[in-house]
Design a protein around this motif. Structure first.
Motif, short mmCIF file in Angstrom:
data_model
loop_
_atom_site.label_atom_id
_atom_site.label_comp_id
_atom_site.label_asym_id
_atom_site.label_seq_id
_atom_site.Cartn_x
_atom_site.Cartn_y
_atom_site.Cartn_z
N PHE A 189 13.57 -7.75 2.98
CA PHE A 189 12.64 -8.31 2.01
C PHE A 189 11.48 -7.36 1.70
CE2 PHE A 189 9.56 -11.45 0.39
CZ PHE A 189 10.37 -12.12 -0.50
N VAL A 190 10.99 -6.63 2.72
CA VAL A 190 9.80 -5.80 2.50
C VAL A 190 9.99 -4.68 1.49
CG1 VAL A 190 8.68 -6.39 4.68
CG2 VAL A 190 10.29 -4.46 4.61
N PRO A 191 11.21 -4.15 1.23
CA PRO A 191 11.31 -3.16 0.15
C PRO A 191 10.86 -3.70 -1.20
CG PRO A 191 13.26 -3.05 1.54
CD PRO A 191 12.50 -4.27 1.97
N LEU A 192 10.88 -5.02 -1.37
CA LEU A 192 10.39 -5.63 -2.60
C LEU A 192 8.91 -5.32 -2.79
CD1 LEU A 192 10.64 -7.57 -5.03
CD2 LEU A 192 10.24 -9.45 -3.42
N TYR A 193 8.13 -5.38 -1.70
CA TYR A 193 6.69 -5.12 -1.81
C TYR A 193 6.40 -3.65 -2.08
CZ TYR A 193 6.03 -9.87 -0.16
OH TYR A 193 6.05 -11.23 -0.05
N VAL A 194 7.25 -2.77 -1.57
CA VAL A 194 7.08 -1.34 -1.89
C VAL A 194 7.30 -1.12 -3.39
CG1 VAL A 194 7.92 0.98 -1.48
CG2 VAL A 194 7.82 -0.63 0.42
N ALA A 195 8.36 -1.71 -3.93
CA ALA A 195 8.63 -1.56 -5.36
C ALA A 195 7.51 -2.17 -6.19
CB ALA A 195 9.98 -2.20 -5.70
N ARG A 224 0.83 -1.21 0.00
CA ARG A 224 0.00 0.00 0.00
C ARG A 224 0.86 1.26 0.00
NH1 ARG A 224 -2.65 1.12 4.36
NH2 ARG A 224 -3.86 2.71 3.26
N ILE A 225 1.96 1.22 0.73
CA ILE A 225 2.87 2.37 0.74
C ILE A 225 3.40 2.61 -0.67
CG2 ILE A 225 5.15 3.15 1.52
CD1 ILE A 225 4.50 1.76 4.22
N GLY A 226 3.82 1.53 -1.32
CA GLY A 226 4.29 1.67 -2.69
C GLY A 226 3.20 2.11 -3.63
N GLU A 227 2.01 1.57 -3.45
CA GLU A 227 0.89 1.89 -4.32
C GLU A 227 0.55 3.38 -4.29
OE1 GLU A 227 -3.24 -0.45 -5.32
OE2 GLU A 227 -2.75 -0.07 -3.22
N ALA A 228 0.75 4.02 -3.13
CA ALA A 228 0.50 5.45 -3.01
C ALA A 228 1.42 6.26 -3.92
CB ALA A 228 0.68 5.89 -1.56
N LEU A 229 2.53 5.67 -4.33
CA LEU A 229 3.51 6.38 -5.17
C LEU A 229 3.45 5.94 -6.63
CD1 LEU A 229 6.59 6.34 -2.77
CD2 LEU A 229 4.65 7.93 -2.85
N ARG A 230 2.49 5.11 -6.95
CA ARG A 230 2.39 4.63 -8.33
C ARG A 230 2.21 5.80 -9.29
NH1 ARG A 230 -1.57 -0.24 -9.10
NH2 ARG A 230 0.05 -1.17 -7.77
N GLY A 231 2.92 5.76 -10.39
CA GLY A 231 2.84 6.83 -11.39
C GLY A 231 3.97 7.84 -11.28
N LEU A 232 4.80 7.77 -10.25
CA LEU A 232 5.90 8.72 -10.13
C LEU A 232 6.89 8.58 -11.28
CD1 LEU A 232 6.84 8.88 -6.33
CD2 LEU A 232 5.43 10.45 -7.68
N GLY A 233 6.99 7.37 -11.82
CA GLY A 233 7.88 7.17 -12.96
C GLY A 233 7.49 8.00 -14.16
N GLU A 234 6.20 8.29 -14.29
CA GLU A 234 5.74 9.14 -15.39
C GLU A 234 6.17 10.59 -15.20
OE1 GLU A 234 1.54 8.61 -15.63
OE2 GLU A 234 1.69 6.45 -16.02
N GLN A 235 6.49 10.94 -13.94
CA GLN A 235 6.97 12.29 -13.64
C GLN A 235 8.50 12.37 -13.59
OE1 GLN A 235 4.88 14.04 -10.23
NE2 GLN A 235 3.26 12.52 -10.47
N GLY A 236 9.14 11.28 -13.96
CA GLY A 236 10.60 11.28 -13.97
C GLY A 236 11.23 11.02 -12.62
N ILE A 237 10.46 10.46 -11.68
CA ILE A 237 10.98 10.16 -10.35
C ILE A 237 11.18 8.65 -10.23
CG2 ILE A 237 10.54 10.25 -7.87
CD1 ILE A 237 8.94 12.81 -8.37
#
Length: 243
Positions: free
Chosen positions: A209-215, A142-155
């Motif tokens: 291991f949990v950083p995998l779920y954020v990504a 869920r933490i990662g999901e909140a940041l979904r789409g940042l790649g479209e902004q170049g982040i």
């Protein structure tokens, strides 16, 4: 568009050894030129999600011991970005995810060893975030999901950890991987919900291991691309994904 990445940070020696994985990271840095970088690091644990909040140059933290003096001479003088941090804060608030600001923390080796190889000029603004190994995979997703789409902004969003990380099982000087370590990564590539072979040995504690779920949560696709796979010291995995 930039993907979300899960990158293995392995041993701190990654920063100075010219290995196949280090070469891969250098090429990855040439492939992706982000406007800013967001790193969730296994070496910063907090009960509530925390993030760095500064525009200043970060202190380089040497949160390890017993390594060559050369490693302690490296500085990674990246700057923070309050603007990016505030944008992340806003996204977390929209999803009801509390986050605290930390204006003092420097960059731990889960962050700077990777970025030293990827972006050696340290000229890209950076925000570092914590993990909580006692929270569920779903919470980190869920933490990662909140940041979904940042790649479209170049982040560029990076989860920095290790899939197989058991320092008690390391075989110093061994280049060939142990069968159980390979079996765990084989399973992980196929699926992430069942009881994995070698899970208790591969992941005795969940912080790496949990950083995998954020990504996974922040990426644009659920089927990962394996961008690198290799092992060191018998059991230390450098399996890395793009989502």
């Amino acid at each position: 568009m930039l993907p979300a990445l899960f990158l293995a940070h392995g041993s701190p020696m990654l920063a100075i050894e010219q290995t196949e994985y280090a070469t891969f990271l250098g090429e990855l840095g040439k492939q992706y030129q982000p406007k800013a970088i967001v790193v969730f690091t296994a070496h910063w644990e907090t009960e509530t999600l925390a993030m760095t909040y500064t525009d200043d140059v970060y202190e380089t933290l040497y949160d390890f011991g017993g390594f060559p003096d050369e490693l302690y001479q490296i500085k990674y003088p990246a700057r923070g970005s309050k603007m990016v941090a505030e944008m992340l804060e806003s996204r977390f608030a929209e999803q009801g995810i509390p986050v605290s600001r930390d204006a003092e923390r420097g960059l731990d080796h889960g962050t700077w060893t990777l970025l030293h190889q990827m972006y050696p000029k340290a000229d890209i603004p950076l925000v570092q975030l914590s993990v909580n190994p006692y929270r569920s995979p779903e919470a980190h997703y869920r933490i990662g999901e909140a940041l979904r789409g940042l790649g479209e902004q170049g982040i560029l969003v990076i989860g920095s950890g290790v899939t197989v990380h058991n320092l008690r099982m390391i075989k110093w000087g061994q280049r060939e991987p142990e069968d159980w370590a390979v079996a765990f990564d084989d399973w992980l590539i196929e699926r992430m919900e069942e009881l994995a072979p070698g899970a208790r040995m591969a992941v005795p504690r969940a912080e790496h291991f949990v950083p995998l779920y954020v990504a996974l949560g922040s990426g644009s696709k659920h089927t990962p691309d394996i961008v690198f796979r290799g092992y060191d010291m018998g059991t230390l995995s450098y399996l890395s994904f793009a989502f």
